[in-house]
Scaffold this motif. Structure first.
Motif, short mmCIF file in Angstrom:
data_model
loop_
_atom_site.label_atom_id
_atom_site.label_comp_id
_atom_site.label_asym_id
_atom_site.label_seq_id
_atom_site.Cartn_x
_atom_site.Cartn_y
_atom_site.Cartn_z
N LYS A 3 45.24 52.11 55.54
CA LYS A 3 45.15 50.99 54.60
C LYS A 3 46.07 51.18 53.41
CE LYS A 3 40.54 49.84 56.04
NZ LYS A 3 39.14 49.71 55.70
N HIS A 30 39.95 39.18 48.22
CA HIS A 30 39.52 40.57 48.09
C HIS A 30 40.71 41.49 47.81
CE1 HIS A 30 35.77 39.47 50.58
NE2 HIS A 30 35.48 39.43 49.29
N VAL A 31 41.82 41.22 48.47
CA VAL A 31 43.02 42.02 48.22
C VAL A 31 43.52 41.76 46.80
CG1 VAL A 31 45.41 42.46 48.92
CG2 VAL A 31 43.68 42.01 50.66
N SER A 33 41.74 40.91 44.19
CA SER A 33 40.87 41.58 43.22
C SER A 33 41.06 43.09 43.26
CB SER A 33 39.40 41.22 43.45
OG SER A 33 38.95 41.71 44.69
N LEU A 34 41.28 43.65 44.46
CA LEU A 34 41.53 45.08 44.59
C LEU A 34 42.80 45.47 43.84
CD1 LEU A 34 40.99 47.86 45.96
CD2 LEU A 34 42.45 47.04 47.80
N CYS A 37 42.45 45.17 40.00
CA CYS A 37 41.77 46.32 39.41
C CYS A 37 42.70 47.51 39.33
CB CYS A 37 40.53 46.69 40.22
SG CYS A 37 39.21 45.48 40.15
N LYS A 38 43.46 47.72 40.38
CA LYS A 38 44.40 48.84 40.41
C LYS A 38 45.45 48.68 39.32
CE LYS A 38 46.90 52.11 42.81
NZ LYS A 38 47.24 52.93 41.68
#
Length: 57
Positions: A3, A30-31, A33-34, A37-38
């Motif tokens: 991943k 979802h990607v 938001s991921l 955050c990163k």
């Protein structure tokens, strides 16, 4: 497929966000938001480094 490699390929421009999400088997949001955050974590670490502080976590 790892991943992390898929996300790295997206960040380098080899995949679109939609393609990245499909390979990972998640929804596009979802990607987003991921990665959001990163990116926020990276900004916090950069800011702390500029201020001469260490981050917790």
């Amino acid at each position: 497929m790892d991943k992390r490699k898929v996300i790295h390929a997206y960040q380098r421009g080899f995949l679109t966000l939609q393609e990245c999400a499909q390979i990972l088997g998640v929804e596009r949001r979802h990607v987003e938001s991921l990665l959001g955050c990163k990116n926020q974590e990276d900004r916090n670490k950069s800011k702390a480094a500029l201020l001469g502080r260490e981050t917790v976590g």
